[in-house]
Enzyme design. Structure first.
Site, PDB file in Angstrom:
ATOM      1  N   SER A 238       0.826  -1.199   0.000  1.00 58.04           N
ATOM      2  CA  SER A 238       0.000   0.000   0.000  1.00 58.04           C
ATOM      3  C   SER A 238       0.864   1.254   0.000  1.00 58.04           C
ATOM      4  O   SER A 238       2.081   1.177  -0.051  1.00 58.04           O
ATOM      5  CB  SER A 238      -0.892   0.017   1.236  1.00 58.04           C
ATOM      6  OG  SER A 238      -0.107   0.260   2.384  1.00 58.04           O
ATOM      7  N   LYS A 239       0.197   2.375   0.084  1.00 60.96           N
ATOM      8  CA  LYS A 239       0.912   3.666   0.026  1.00 60.96           C
ATOM      9  C   LYS A 239       1.983   3.748   1.105  1.00 60.96           C
ATOM     10  O   LYS A 239       2.980   4.443   0.938  1.00 60.96           O
ATOM     11  CB  LYS A 239      -0.045   4.851   0.226  1.00 60.96           C
ATOM     12  CG  LYS A 239      -1.352   4.739  -0.470  1.00 60.96           C
ATOM     13  CD  LYS A 239      -2.423   4.094   0.404  1.00 60.96           C
ATOM     14  CE  LYS A 239      -3.263   3.166  -0.448  1.00 60.96           C
ATOM     15  NZ  LYS A 239      -3.880   2.053   0.242  1.00 60.96           N
ATOM     16  N   ARG A 240       1.713   3.052   2.193  1.00 59.87           N
ATOM     17  CA  ARG A 240       2.678   3.086   3.292  1.00 59.87           C
ATOM     18  C   ARG A 240       4.061   2.611   2.867  1.00 59.87           C
ATOM     19  O   ARG A 240       5.061   2.981   3.432  1.00 59.87           O
ATOM     20  CB  ARG A 240       2.227   2.164   4.430  1.00 59.87           C
ATOM     21  CG  ARG A 240       1.165   2.696   5.326  1.00 59.87           C
ATOM     22  CD  ARG A 240       1.232   1.967   6.657  1.00 59.87           C
ATOM     23  NE  ARG A 240       1.526   0.547   6.528  1.00 59.87           N
ATOM     24  CZ  ARG A 240       0.622  -0.372   6.260  1.00 59.87           C
ATOM     25  NH1 ARG A 240      -0.620  -0.033   6.083  1.00 59.87           N
ATOM     26  NH2 ARG A 240       0.966  -1.636   6.167  1.00 59.87           N
ATOM     27  N   HIS A 241       4.095   1.734   1.880  1.00 59.07           N
ATOM     28  CA  HIS A 241       5.358   1.139   1.490  1.00 59.07           C
ATOM     29  C   HIS A 241       6.093   1.918   0.420  1.00 59.07           C
ATOM     30  O   HIS A 241       6.605   1.368  -0.540  1.00 59.07           O
ATOM     31  CB  HIS A 241       5.125  -0.297   1.022  1.00 59.07           C
ATOM     32  CG  HIS A 241       4.443  -1.119   2.051  1.00 59.07           C
ATOM     33  ND1 HIS A 241       3.183  -1.639   1.869  1.00 59.07           N
ATOM     34  CD2 HIS A 241       4.823  -1.484   3.281  1.00 59.07           C
ATOM     35  CE1 HIS A 241       2.832  -2.292   2.952  1.00 59.07           C
ATOM     36  NE2 HIS A 241       3.802  -2.225   3.817  1.00 59.07           N
ATOM     37  N   GLY A 242       6.135   3.225   0.589  1.00 59.67           N
ATOM     38  CA  GLY A 242       6.889   4.023  -0.353  1.00 59.67           C
ATOM     39  C   GLY A 242       6.098   4.387  -1.584  1.00 59.67           C
ATOM     40  O   GLY A 242       4.876   4.413  -1.556  1.00 59.67           O
TER      41      GLY A 242
END
Length: 465
Positions: A238-242
């Site tokens: 997801s967006k959390r992963h860069g």
RNA sequence: GUCCCCGUCGUCUAGCCAGGUCCAGGACACCGGCCUUUCACGCCGGCAACGUGGGUUCAAAUCCCGCCGGGGACGCCA
């Protein structure tokens, strides 16, 4: 033997991300390997969320990766007539029925079932009502209540689903648009897709789709469900992963050949081989070597691969690619020969084009600024006589690596100093930093004028300090 | 909750289908060393894994079963 045909069907509700890019790559590779065709199709039946902006960025990302399509792009939103026709057929043949249950009611029942620990599926309220089409009504597929549907997956083998687990899913929404489940099947069928290669999050949808093919009297394509790509922490990407968009990697200075290489090895292997050119991937890719378990995205390995491909790519090519990055840093683009030589020296040291551009900064600015710590340590009064002597010698020496090295070594010996005692201060004077490419090569590239100028500047700096 | 999939170094993986050649191989990361004007590159070496319990067998990472763990699906999203 029919020609192999694969497809990549993104929905334009977001950018192309790693998972989608890998799915596209596998489909493309499979088609190329077998001399088949690769189709691009936008699944934009969700009119609320589909955006032109995403269509554009997905196309751009695929092109950047070199995954050119042979057919399409098709848009489901332009094929509504076709779905309508297939829906009509299904209804008339009694394979599907209209349902008037309201979304609220359905939602209530779903929650109820979940709370009671049952599988939340449509209860068949309207199945035998024999309702005609009408406003607010959806069309549902009639699933045979008993039986088992087996998915013969090319990667996982046979996977059986009991019809008890399936429900009469919606084919056409109350607004007349097709749902994903319906549109994919009609599209894959009418486009002649022979192999459906997709993420294994679709595995449990597959029996429904197979039943739909059967209702349509058609032979389903071959299915291959590839493992998903998870974030570094093992949860869904997801967006959390860069960076969520493939294009964001381009912005950061990654090379398409590196991304392809990283992606192809995520879930697929060929013995111990780690490095693959596009040609090798096409030649060696096959579904039998795709693994079954999910893989985590490892930014470090991706970076290492990018560094490798940076080194492996001809400098001429890199020189073109790096220009936007130089500009982005607010630096001027120099003439070609100078750029080539400068780039050559940072190439083995950089891991991305952006890093390379940053490393070339001292080649491109007129006035260099010193890293405070470096200046404090190396631009000291003791070095003044050395610099002054260098000024004289450098005015007459030939600016070639060997001649310069000979000069420095001779001087060091004469002064009874280690070479590095001279080299480091000069490095700081020329680049502003204690870390740089080889001293003699940067002097050669910078040229006599700049070198003398920077040494004088350093001398002034020391005197003022 | 129900169903489905998966489970080898921290990570990507080879090996598993055709059990012995595996006290498990490669790559990234990490740690040493060499090279050396700095940093890289390169080269050499090291650390590090068969989730768990049982079964089959002379022999199991490889075959079977249970358990545990992770993921996915269950939408008028795709």
């Amino acid at each position: 033997m029919n020609k192999i045909k694969t497809r990549f069907p993104p929905s334009p509700t977001g950018h192309l991300h790693l998972g989608g890019a890998r799915t596209a790559l596998f489909n493309w590779l499979f088609a190329r390997h077998h001399g088949g065709l690769f189709v691009l199709r936008f699944e934009d039946t969700d009119r609320e969320r589909s955006r032109q902006e995403y269509v554009d960025s997905i196309r751009e990302a695929l092109e950047w990766l070199g995954l050119y399509w042979d057919e399409g792009p098709y848009f489901q939103s332009q094929r509504l007539e076709i779905y309508r026709e297939y829906a009509r057929r299904l209804y008339e043949e009694g394979k599907a029925y209209y349902c008037e249950c309201s979304p609220d009611e359905l939602e209530r029942k779903r929650k109820e079932a979940l709370a009671a620990g049952r599988k939340p599926k449509y209860d068949g309220t309207c199945r035998e009502k024999d309702l005609p089409p009408g406003p607010g009504r959806v069309l549902r597929l009639k699933i045979p209540p008993v039986g088992t549907t087996v998915v013969e997956d090319l990667i996982r083998g046979a996977v059986a689903f009991d019809h008890q687990e399936l429900d009469d899913f919606i084919l056409v929404r109350s607004d007349g648009t097709p749902t994903y489940q319906f549109a994919v099947v009609v599209d894959d069928l009418t486009m002649g897709i022979t192999h459906v290669i997709r993420g294994d999050d679709h595995l449990s949808n597959t029996p429904k789709q197979i039943l739909l093919y059967k209702a349509l009297g058609a032979e389903p394509p071959k299915f291959a469900h590839v493992p998903m790509i998870l974030g570094p922490d093992g949860t869904r990407l997801s967006k959390r992963h860069g960076a969520l968009s493939i294009l964001a990697y381009r912005e950061e200075g990654y090379l398409p050949q590196a991304l392809r290489n990283y992606l192809v090895r995520l879930g697929w292997s060929y013995g111990d081989q780690e490095i693959f050119t596009l040609e090798e991937m096409i030649e060696k890719f096959d579904l039998s070597r795709v693994s079954k378990s999910a893989a985590r995205f490892d930014p470090e390995k991706f970076l290492a691969l990018n560094a490798h491909w940076l080194r492996a790519t001809p400098t001429e090519e890199l020189a073109e690619e790096i220009k936007p990055f130089i500009t982005k840093l607010g630096l001027p683009i120099p003439e070609k020969e100078y750029l080539l030589q400068a780039l050559e020296t940072v190439k083995p040291r950089a891991r991305t084009l952006l890093e390379a551009a940053e490393m070339m900064r001292f080649y491109l600015v007129e006035e260099i600024s010193y890293d405070p710590k470096a200046a404090q340590k190396f631009l000291t009064p003791e070095i003044v006589p050395v610099f002054e002597r260098l000024l004289q010698e450098l005015a007459k020496v030939e600016f070639e690596d060997e001649a310069l090295e000979k000069l420095f070594r001779g001087l060091a010996e004469e002064l009874g100093l280690k070479l590095k005692k001279i080299a480091q201060p000069v490095r700081v004077a020329l680049t502003g930093k204690t870390v740089s490419p080889g001293l003699f090569e940067i002097m050669r590239i910078l040229g006599r004028d700049r070198v003398l100028k920077r040494l004088k500047q350093a001398l002034n700096y020391i005197k003022e300090a």
